[in-house]
Design a protein around this motif. Structure first.
Motif, PDB file in Angstrom:
ATOM      1  N   TYR A   1      52.525  23.465  76.733  1.00 31.07           N
ATOM      2  CA  TYR A   1      51.366  23.038  76.159  1.00 31.07           C
ATOM      3  C   TYR A   1      51.307  23.243  74.539  1.00 31.07           C
ATOM      4  O   TYR A   1      52.204  23.694  73.911  1.00 31.07           O
ATOM      5  N   ALA A   2      50.080  22.801  74.073  1.00 33.19           N
ATOM      6  CA  ALA A   2      49.738  22.888  72.656  1.00 33.19           C
ATOM      7  C   ALA A   2      50.825  22.465  71.752  1.00 33.19           C
ATOM      8  O   ALA A   2      51.184  23.110  70.813  1.00 33.19           O
ATOM      9  N   ALA A   3      51.676  21.472  72.087  1.00 33.60           N
ATOM     10  CA  ALA A   3      52.711  21.075  71.223  1.00 33.60           C
ATOM     11  C   ALA A   3      52.184  20.620  69.761  1.00 33.60           C
ATOM     12  O   ALA A   3      51.070  20.128  69.477  1.00 33.60           O
TER      13      ALA A   3
ATOM     14  N   GLY B   1      56.846  22.942  71.326  1.00 27.34           N
ATOM     15  CA  GLY B   1      55.609  23.162  72.300  1.00 27.34           C
ATOM     16  C   GLY B   1      55.680  24.674  72.680  1.00 27.34           C
ATOM     17  O   GLY B   1      56.598  25.342  72.218  1.00 27.34           O
ATOM     18  N   TRP B   2      54.451  25.191  73.051  1.00 25.94           N
ATOM     19  CA  TRP B   2      54.169  26.443  73.446  1.00 25.94           C
ATOM     20  C   TRP B   2      55.068  26.357  74.720  1.00 25.94           C
ATOM     21  O   TRP B   2      54.537  25.624  75.663  1.00 25.94           O
ATOM     22  N   PHE B   3      56.013  27.256  75.075  1.00 29.67           N
ATOM     23  CA  PHE B   3      56.980  27.263  76.446  1.00 29.67           C
ATOM     24  C   PHE B   3      56.184  28.084  77.334  1.00 29.67           C
ATOM     25  O   PHE B   3      56.883  29.052  77.972  1.00 29.67           O
TER      26      PHE B   3
ATOM     27  N   ARG C   1      38.265  22.757  66.618  1.00 31.74           N
ATOM     28  CA  ARG C   1      39.390  23.399  66.037  1.00 31.74           C
ATOM     29  C   ARG C   1      40.547  22.840  65.958  1.00 31.74           C
ATOM     30  O   ARG C   1      40.752  21.442  66.528  1.00 31.74           O
ATOM     31  N   ASP C   2      41.631  23.581  65.577  1.00 38.42           N
ATOM     32  CA  ASP C   2      43.079  23.058  65.240  1.00 38.42           C
ATOM     33  C   ASP C   2      43.206  21.859  64.524  1.00 38.42           C
ATOM     34  O   ASP C   2      43.890  20.788  64.833  1.00 38.42           O
ATOM     35  N   PRO C   3      43.115  21.936  63.345  1.00 34.41           N
ATOM     36  CA  PRO C   3      43.179  20.932  62.219  1.00 34.41           C
ATOM     37  C   PRO C   3      44.652  20.641  62.131  1.00 34.41           C
ATOM     38  O   PRO C   3      45.340  21.374  61.932  1.00 34.41           O
TER      39      PRO C   3
ATOM     40  N   PHE D   1      42.850  30.802  64.371  1.00 33.71           N
ATOM     41  CA  PHE D   1      43.213  30.090  65.339  1.00 33.71           C
ATOM     42  C   PHE D   1      44.367  28.972  64.896  1.00 33.71           C
ATOM     43  O   PHE D   1      44.500  28.721  63.611  1.00 33.71           O
ATOM     44  N   SER D   2      44.774  27.932  65.753  1.00 34.35           N
ATOM     45  CA  SER D   2      45.761  27.109  65.512  1.00 34.35           C
ATOM     46  C   SER D   2      45.420  26.154  64.150  1.00 34.35           C
ATOM     47  O   SER D   2      44.325  25.779  64.001  1.00 34.35           O
ATOM     48  N   GLY D   3      46.435  25.643  63.586  1.00 31.98           N
ATOM     49  CA  GLY D   3      46.267  24.626  62.517  1.00 31.98           C
ATOM     50  C   GLY D   3      47.669  23.997  62.172  1.00 31.98           C
ATOM     51  O   GLY D   3      48.807  24.372  62.664  1.00 31.98           O
TER      52      GLY D   3
HETATM   53  C1  FRU Z   1      45.478  26.199  72.571  1.00 29.72           C
HETATM   54  C2  FRU Z   1      44.471  27.179  71.930  1.00 29.72           C
HETATM   55  C3  FRU Z   1      44.111  26.379  70.520  1.00 29.72           C
HETATM   56  C4  FRU Z   1      43.353  27.597  69.803  1.00 29.72           C
HETATM   57  C5  FRU Z   1      44.390  28.642  70.038  1.00 29.72           C
HETATM   58  C6  FRU Z   1      43.899  30.104  70.186  1.00 29.72           C
HETATM   59  O1  FRU Z   1      46.499  27.039  73.404  1.00 29.72           O
HETATM   60  O2  FRU Z   1      43.368  27.348  72.835  1.00 29.72           O
HETATM   61  O3  FRU Z   1      42.952  25.396  70.961  1.00 29.72           O
HETATM   62  O4  FRU Z   1      43.374  27.299  68.522  1.00 29.72           O
HETATM   63  O5  FRU Z   1      45.008  28.149  71.586  1.00 29.72           O
HETATM   64  O6  FRU Z   1      45.038  30.955  70.432  1.00 29.72           O
END
Ligand code: FRU
Length: 473
Positions: free
Chosen positions: A275-277, A291-293, A155-157, A91-93
């Motif tokens: 999202y998730a920038a 960012g995620w477009f 998650r996501d360090p 997952f993200s990091g």
């Molecule tokens: C955000 C998210 C993160 C996670 C990833 C999984 O969009 O849910 O929290 O690490 O996507 O793909």
């Protein structure tokens, strides 16, 4: 280490929605930007990647690099899940460079054997590389094996260095009261991590969310910022209209007391598709964000063509008082292949604009408003509908962005402007609006199935200056 199965990867079957100058996969699904950094002469961007279908699936880290932040070269997949530390997904990091080595810190996602996708646990891991291409998972993984209170979402360090010590923040949801929070850890060497504690927490499930994903931490103009993606904030008037939000808190991290003192949460990009920038610091001192477009609740017609998702353009974060804003990174101008409009004119009513390639054009428009009730729009129309429109209503002091097929518009309050500057980047299936040099930003996808036409519209005669550039990608 687990490896990718090349016999199962998918490719793009139709180019109709392919972007010309945004990061996207060569086939497969993309979500969050990960591991943004500069290492040994290249900018690196990684992204959440599923190479075996255009749907979300066991997460890999896709990888591209660039000399100039805008022309990207595809590299081999950096992280493949399936090892004991990341059995259900990488997952993200984020990334950090230490002693000439590139370190990735990422979340290992794990499912229990009960077939329930919503029943999982998470840990934190390290991978490293000396050439920026081939990555090795650290033999001592996981570096953080479980949250102190066994909460599920962990998650996501996002890692950084301060005063000779390494820190990371994690996004989390507290077990006792179901609220989003940020956890802080510290380390002397990136491998041995000590839990410091929660440094801030949501004020309520509906006001600030039950889970904060993808925290980002950075310092800008003497202030600390935590940006994150809260889930669960309830829509309120013209705010928080997406399923999940993306925004930020401006404040100061007290490293001694382990408390982040901050102001209220604010949205950063008001568009339907952002999202998730994540951001990183460039060698010349700019904080650059991608960012995620897209987002999990949005339709992605490109899935029918073997791919899904893109990253936004690189954006420079700027601080205006206590407001964070974004402007296009200056390197984006390298994508221009020629100026196709350079004029000053009066717009009165609806005027179509002729450019060489309307789906690959940058617009720079300055409107001088003359009356208190002025209204002005830029729009892209398809054969019989408005695909995307950005509208300024001076009396309301508000920008409204409309996307074809969406049940609701998106809004930003910008006040009564005597001059309005719109920088607009149109790619094959996306439009980014930058309003008044950082005052508001909107990320929007659109899907045209025929020629498109740009328009300017006003409710009465308004002087505008306009430049348009062909974008070659
Ligand atoms: C955000 C998210 C993160 C996670 C990833 C999984 O969009 O849910 O929290 O690490 O996507 O793909």
């Amino acid at each position: 280490m687990n490896e990718i199965d090349h016999s199962r990867t998918i490719t793009v079957t139709n180019d109709r929605y392919r972007e010309h100058y945004h990061i996207q996969t060569d086939g497969g699904w993309l979500n969050d930007p990960n591991g943004l950094c500069f290492f040994k002469g290249y900018y690196h961007a990684f992204y959440q990647f599923h190479p075996y279908s255009a749907e979300w699936g066991p997460m890999h880290w896709g990888h591209v690099r660039s000399k100039d932040l805008v022309h990207w070269e595809s590299l081999p997949v950096a992280l493949v899940p399936g090892d004991p530390e990341d059995s259900g997904g990488c997952f993200s990091g984020s990334a950090i460079v230490k002693d000439g080595r590139l370190y990735l810190l990422y979340t290992g996602h794990h499912y229990y054997d009960d077939g329930d996708q919503d029943h999982f646990w998470e840990n934190q891991n390290v991978a490293y590389s000396d050439d920026g291409i081939h990555f090795t998972k650290y033999a001592g993984n996981p570096v953080i094996s479980a949250p102190e209170d066994n909460s599920q979402d962990f998650r996501d360090p996002k890692v950084w260095e301060y005063d000779g010590t390494y820190y990371l923040v994690l996004g989390s949801r507290s077990k006792d009261d179901n609220l989003g929070r940020i956890l802080l850890y510290q380390s002397a060497d990136l491998l041995d991590w000590k839990y410091v504690g929660p440094i801030t927490k949501s004020t309520g499930q509906e006001s600030e969310g039950y889970m904060w994903e993808c925290p980002d931490f950075f310092r800008l103009n003497g202030k600390d910022v935590i940006a994150c993606s809260p889930m669960g904030i309830k829509a309120c008037g013209h705010h928080y209209l997406n399923l999940n939000q993306n925004g930020y808190f401006v404040g100061q991290l007290d490293y001694q007391q382990a408390i982040f003192h901050h102001l209220n949460f604010n949205e950063l990009d008001y568009g339907h598709n952002f999202y998730a920038a994540q951001s990183f610091l460039t060698p010349d001192g700019r904080q650059i964000q991608f960012g995620w477009f897209s987002s999990f609740d949005q339709a992605m017609p490109e899935q029918a063509d073997g791919w899904a998702g893109a990253l936004t353009l690189p954006r420079e974060l700027i601080m205006n008082g206590d407001q964070l804003g974004t402007i296009p990174a200056k390197e984006v101008s390298l994508l221009r292949s020629g100026r196709v409009i350079h004029s000053a004119r009066i717009i009165d009513g609806d005027q179509q604009l002729a450019v060489t390639d309307p789906q690959h054009t940058e617009w720079d428009i300055t409107v001088t408003t003359t009356g208190d009730d002025d209204q002005f729009s830029w729009a892209l129309t398809g054969s019989d509908e408005q695909l995307i429109a950005c509208h300024y209503d001076k009396a309301a002091g508000e920008i409204t962005v409309h996307q074809h097929g969406q049940a609701t518009d998106r809004y930003a309050t910008i006040g009564h402007c005597d001059q309005l500057r719109l920088r607009i980047f149109v790619d094959t299936s996306s439009v980014e609006f930058f309003i008044n040099d950082g005052q508001a930003t909107f990320s929007e996808r659109y899907y045209a199935n025929g020629p498109v036409t740009p328009h300017l519209l006003s409710n009465h005669a308004l002087p505008i200056a306009i430049d348009a550039y062909n974008m070659k990608g």
